[in-house]
Design a protein around this motif. Structure first.
Motif, PDB file in Angstrom:
ATOM      1  N   MET A 104      21.645  11.759  13.322  1.00 57.27           N
ATOM      2  CA  MET A 104      22.264  10.681  12.568  1.00 57.27           C
ATOM      3  C   MET A 104      23.015   9.715  13.489  1.00 57.27           C
ATOM      4  SD  MET A 104      25.205  11.051   9.629  1.00 57.27           S
ATOM      5  CE  MET A 104      24.376  12.484   8.964  1.00 57.27           C
ATOM      6  N   LEU A 105      23.785  10.269  14.433  1.00 57.15           N
ATOM      7  CA  LEU A 105      24.596   9.418  15.302  1.00 57.15           C
ATOM      8  C   LEU A 105      23.755   8.718  16.361  1.00 57.15           C
ATOM      9  CD1 LEU A 105      27.720  11.718  15.623  1.00 57.15           C
ATOM     10  CD2 LEU A 105      27.391   9.736  14.133  1.00 57.15           C
ATOM     11  N   SER A 106      22.698   9.377  16.809  1.00 53.71           N
ATOM     12  CA  SER A 106      21.761   8.728  17.730  1.00 53.71           C
ATOM     13  C   SER A 106      21.113   7.522  17.048  1.00 53.71           C
ATOM     14  CB  SER A 106      20.685   9.733  18.154  1.00 53.71           C
ATOM     15  OG  SER A 106      19.615   9.096  18.819  1.00 53.71           O
ATOM     16  N   LYS A 107      20.718   7.696  15.805  1.00 48.84           N
ATOM     17  CA  LYS A 107      20.105   6.601  15.049  1.00 48.84           C
ATOM     18  C   LYS A 107      21.096   5.459  14.819  1.00 48.84           C
ATOM     19  CE  LYS A 107      17.262   5.694  10.958  1.00 48.84           C
ATOM     20  NZ  LYS A 107      17.886   4.415  10.619  1.00 48.84           N
ATOM     21  N   ALA A 108      22.353   5.805  14.532  1.00 48.45           N
ATOM     22  CA  ALA A 108      23.364   4.772  14.305  1.00 48.45           C
ATOM     23  C   ALA A 108      23.604   3.952  15.564  1.00 48.45           C
ATOM     24  CB  ALA A 108      24.667   5.413  13.830  1.00 48.45           C
ATOM     25  N   ALA A 109      23.637   4.619  16.727  1.00 47.08           N
ATOM     26  CA  ALA A 109      23.805   3.890  17.990  1.00 47.08           C
ATOM     27  C   ALA A 109      22.628   2.950  18.222  1.00 47.08           C
ATOM     28  CB  ALA A 109      23.953   4.877  19.150  1.00 47.08           C
ATOM     29  N   ARG A 110      21.424   3.447  17.970  1.00 41.40           N
ATOM     30  CA  ARG A 110      20.223   2.627  18.171  1.00 41.40           C
ATOM     31  C   ARG A 110      20.149   1.474  17.172  1.00 41.40           C
ATOM     32  NH1 ARG A 110      14.761   5.857  18.227  1.00 41.40           N
ATOM     33  NH2 ARG A 110      15.208   6.108  16.003  1.00 41.40           N
ATOM     34  N   ASP A 111      20.399   1.772  15.904  1.00 37.05           N
ATOM     35  CA  ASP A 111      20.306   0.735  14.880  1.00 37.05           C
ATOM     36  C   ASP A 111      21.307  -0.391  15.109  1.00 37.05           C
ATOM     37  OD1 ASP A 111      18.298   2.136  13.663  1.00 37.05           O
ATOM     38  OD2 ASP A 111      19.532   2.895  12.005  1.00 37.05           O
ATOM     39  N   ASN A 112      22.469  -0.024  15.652  1.00 39.37           N
ATOM     40  CA  ASN A 112      23.539  -1.010  15.822  1.00 39.37           C
ATOM     41  C   ASN A 112      23.685  -1.492  17.260  1.00 39.37           C
ATOM     42  OD1 ASN A 112      25.025  -1.112  13.035  1.00 39.37           O
ATOM     43  ND2 ASN A 112      24.604   1.053  13.415  1.00 39.37           N
ATOM     44  N   GLN A 113      22.794  -0.994  18.153  1.00 41.20           N
ATOM     45  CA  GLN A 113      22.720  -1.503  19.526  1.00 41.20           C
ATOM     46  C   GLN A 113      24.070  -1.446  20.228  1.00 41.20           C
ATOM     47  OE1 GLN A 113      19.622  -3.183  21.189  1.00 41.20           O
ATOM     48  NE2 GLN A 113      19.171  -1.409  19.904  1.00 41.20           N
ATOM     49  N   ILE A 114      24.694  -0.260  20.220  1.00 35.82           N
ATOM     50  CA  ILE A 114      26.011  -0.092  20.825  1.00 35.82           C
ATOM     51  C   ILE A 114      26.077   1.252  21.548  1.00 35.82           C
ATOM     52  CG2 ILE A 114      26.942   0.850  18.655  1.00 35.82           C
ATOM     53  CD1 ILE A 114      29.657  -0.332  19.395  1.00 35.82           C
ATOM     54  N   TYR A 115      26.763   1.287  22.678  1.00 36.44           N
ATOM     55  CA  TYR A 115      27.035   2.556  23.355  1.00 36.44           C
ATOM     56  C   TYR A 115      28.068   3.330  22.527  1.00 36.44           C
ATOM     57  CZ  TYR A 115      24.757   0.722  27.570  1.00 36.44           C
ATOM     58  OH  TYR A 115      23.849   0.219  28.469  1.00 36.44           O
ATOM     59  N   VAL A 116      27.815   4.615  22.311  1.00 34.24           N
ATOM     60  CA  VAL A 116      28.697   5.435  21.480  1.00 34.24           C
ATOM     61  C   VAL A 116      28.998   6.748  22.194  1.00 34.24           C
ATOM     62  CG1 VAL A 116      28.981   6.643  19.281  1.00 34.24           C
ATOM     63  CG2 VAL A 116      27.784   4.443  19.342  1.00 34.24           C
ATOM     64  N   SER A 117      30.286   7.059  22.307  1.00 35.42           N
ATOM     65  CA  SER A 117      30.739   8.314  22.919  1.00 35.42           C
ATOM     66  C   SER A 117      31.279   9.231  21.829  1.00 35.42           C
ATOM     67  CB  SER A 117      31.832   8.020  23.954  1.00 35.42           C
ATOM     68  OG  SER A 117      32.496   9.213  24.334  1.00 35.42           O
ATOM     69  N   ILE A 118      30.741  10.464  21.754  1.00 37.48           N
ATOM     70  CA  ILE A 118      31.228  11.431  20.771  1.00 37.48           C
ATOM     71  C   ILE A 118      31.539  12.764  21.443  1.00 37.48           C
ATOM     72  CG2 ILE A 118      29.907  10.350  18.898  1.00 37.48           C
ATOM     73  CD1 ILE A 118      28.087  12.896  19.016  1.00 37.48           C
ATOM     74  N   ASN A 119      32.503  13.465  20.896  1.00 32.40           N
ATOM     75  CA  ASN A 119      32.864  14.815  21.334  1.00 32.40           C
ATOM     76  C   ASN A 119      32.289  15.800  20.330  1.00 32.40           C
ATOM     77  OD1 ASN A 119      35.176  17.140  20.949  1.00 32.40           O
ATOM     78  ND2 ASN A 119      34.872  16.609  23.083  1.00 32.40           N
ATOM     79  N   ILE A 120      31.689  16.880  20.834  1.00 35.82           N
ATOM     80  CA  ILE A 120      31.024  17.835  19.943  1.00 35.82           C
ATOM     81  C   ILE A 120      31.025  19.219  20.586  1.00 35.82           C
ATOM     82  CG2 ILE A 120      28.698  17.448  20.867  1.00 35.82           C
ATOM     83  CD1 ILE A 120      27.770  17.441  17.856  1.00 35.82           C
ATOM     84  N   MET A 121      31.010  20.260  19.770  1.00 41.56           N
ATOM     85  CA  MET A 121      30.957  21.628  20.282  1.00 41.56           C
ATOM     86  C   MET A 121      29.495  21.995  20.524  1.00 41.56           C
ATOM     87  SD  MET A 121      34.140  22.092  20.376  1.00 41.56           S
ATOM     88  CE  MET A 121      34.334  23.826  20.805  1.00 41.56           C
ATOM     89  N   GLU A 122      29.175  22.322  21.771  1.00 41.76           N
ATOM     90  CA  GLU A 122      27.781  22.523  22.189  1.00 41.76           C
ATOM     91  C   GLU A 122      27.468  23.993  22.406  1.00 41.76           C
ATOM     92  OE1 GLU A 122      24.836  21.497  25.987  1.00 41.76           O
ATOM     93  OE2 GLU A 122      27.026  21.430  26.195  1.00 41.76           O
TER      94      GLU A 122
END
Length: 549
Positions: A104-122
């Motif tokens: 979802m967040l990968s798509k949002a970054a692509r759709d809106n053409q913006i670099y996005v930094s997120i923190n997540i438990m991997e």
């Protein structure tokens, strides 16, 4: 799920794309108040849906957007996802096998053409066993993961760390290289200072969840100090959870000061945007034109009120000396029957292996007691320390932290107190009565304010050399809100230098909360917290003359 589909399918906005030839770029950070769902997965999905809305909004004005630590999972730290990362990895949006949050967040970054930094438990299964990490990833404008950093210096987390710190660097199309580190990393050399000193990185992504403590500092106070020490652009995104003492985000421009910052007064989410001037390590001044610009956008969703919890400063192991005149005489008369006393104080205070040399040129303003108005808004605020008293303070030892860990520190500082007792130091003001004195010459008067025309502090280690030292300063807020607490210092009044021999700080202000030098000695980390006895470390207690019978 219908809501999530709606948010994903909303038409993207026209994105900002700064020309790489410009001497600036547009950044945004999110001060985020997380949603808590019925379980870990529900919590992540709800917060990811809100992230999509925020990404769309930020893309209208920013090239890059930073979300805070734990914004997705909140307090569900056992909700782990796999994050493929490599040169030829496709965008997660195109991989149906990945967790829907990452897609979802990968798509949002692509759709809106913006670099996005997120923190997540991997979770990482590549070694044949399940390893877990507190990770930060960055999507480029195509939704591809171009950076992954695993937090090295943990705080509370029950996860793995890498054997050596990740050195996470990524390039952008607006011609800026970013480094990444997370929350407690700011108190350590690795990897943050390696990125500065060895990799010449000038701009940083900094997701965090800070706990406020007046002895050590508020979030923006520490972040300003680190950015100023390194002369870096620091994009800091924090969590708002006021009942836990957490709030504070900002864009800090190193020696040029604070571009924009916020300490939330309500549990709500805010986007902070700014025009960030590019830096060059080879030339400290780098001849950049333009002015610092920043703004805070209106909340997209309503927040709710809560009390901002701030841990009280525990100064029991500090050597201190009151910052007050010994006697009140030869006051200069001013308007409104005010009286002024200008003093220069130059104490030298040592503890263990550090000596602190203080110089203050200070003006105390007194007024007749009949003018004391405790309903004045400045007395009702939480951070009006200039109405009260201060102490010179020195500490050299090991400090314990809320997570049960400990760190080696040295401190030379001026700390705020409400009265002559150590127990009052570090407490919020909030309608406390100021110092009242009966003078044979001037009658009943009270201390109205303390103005620091000049503060100079020098820290000199005599044995162990600190790993690094930064200025640690907080002024009271100029806001009229009763809940407002603190603001970073005005850099036009600040000078700072540091080397192996000593560190010095010079500052002036009429609304000081705290000013000091904060030094780290990492070799002491993990040791038993210092517990100094008065007889061994402190001179015998002598009441200040103003409080003596």
């Amino acid at each position: 799920m219908d809501l999530l589909l709606f948010l994903i399918l909303v038409s993207p906005v026209l994105a900002i794309k700064t020309d790489p030839r410009e001497d600036f770029y547009h950044a945004a950070v999110v001060e985020y108040c997380p949603y808590e769902g019925k379980d870990g997965n529900d919590t992540m999905m709800r917060n990811a849906a809100e992230y999509v809305r925020l990404i769309q909004k930020a893309a209208e004005t920013a090239d890059i957007l930073v979300f805070p630590e734990y914004g997705l999972c909140y307090e569900y730290e056992n909700e782990f996802v796999e994050i493929p990362f490599g040169k030829n990895e496709p965008a997660p949006a195109d991989n149906p096998n990945l967790h829907p949050v990452i897609r979802m967040l990968s798509k949002a970054a692509r759709d809106n053409q913006i670099y996005v930094s997120i923190n997540i438990m991997e979770k990482d299964l590549s070694t044949g066993e399940e390893l877990t990490y507190n990770a930060n990833i960055v999507f480029d404008r195509k939704g591809i993961v171009i950076s992954k950093y695993r937090k090295f210096n943990l705080y509370y987390e029950k996860v793995n760390t890498t054997k050596v710190p990740d050195i996470a660097i990524f390039e952008t199309d607006f011609c800026v290289r970013f480094g990444v580190f997370i929350c407690a990393d700011i108190f350590h050399k690795e990897p943050a200072l390696t990125l500065v000193n060895e990799k010449n990185i000038t701009d940083f992504i900094y997701p965090n969840w800070f706990y406020a403590e007046l002895q050590l500092g508020l979030s923006v106070q520490i972040q300003f100090g680190w950015a100023y020490m390194t002369d870096s652009n620091l994009l800091s995104a924090g969590v708002t959870s006021l009942e836990q003492g957490s709030t504070g985000s900002g864009i800090f421009a190193g020696r040029k000061g604070t571009l924009i910052n916020i300490i939330n007064e309500r549990n709500e989410t805010r986007i902070l945007t700014g025009k960030v001037l590019k830096k060059m390590r080879s030339n400290a001044e780098h001849c950049i034109i333009g002015n610092l610009e920043g703004r805070i956008l209106k909340p997209l969703t309503p927040g709710f009120d809560s009390t901002h919890k701030i841990e009280l400063g525990d100064f029991k192991n500090y050597g201190t000396h009151m910052l007050l005149p010994e006697v009140i005489w030869e006051l200069s008369a001013g308007p409104d029957e005010s009286f002024y006393l200008n003093k220069i104080m130059q104490p030298r205070m040592c503890q263990c292996s550090v000596c602190c040399d203080f110089y203050v040129n200070v003006t105390f303003t007194f007024k007749p007691l009949k003018y004391l108005n405790m309903s004045d808004i400045s007395y009702l605020k939480n951070d009006s320390y200039y109405h009260y008293q201060y102490r010179f303070a020195t500490f050299d030892g090991i400090k314990g932290f809320l997570d049960g860990g400990s760190k080696g520190i040295q401190v030379c500082a001026i700390i705020p107190c409400l009265d002559d007792s150590m127990a009052s130091c570090g407490k919020k003001t909030g309608n406390a009565k100021p110092l009242q004195i009966h003078s044979q010459s001037y009658g009943d008067i009270f201390l109205y304010s303390t103005t620091f025309n000049k503060i100079s502090i020098k820290s000199t280690p005599e044995e162990e050399i600190p790993d690094f030292t930064f200025p640690n300063i907080l002024d009271s807020s100029k806001s009229s809100s009763l809940k407002a607490f603190g603001s970073p210092p005005d850099v036009s009044n600040l000078e700072f230098s540091s080397d192996e021999r000593s560190s010095t700080l010079s500052y002036s202000t009429d609304r000081l909360i705290y000013a000091g030098l904060y030094s780290r000695i990492i070799s002491r980390d993990g040791g038993k917290p210092s517990n100094y006895s008065a007889s061994a470390y402190f001179p015998p207690y002598r009441p200040h003359s103003l409080f003596s019978a």
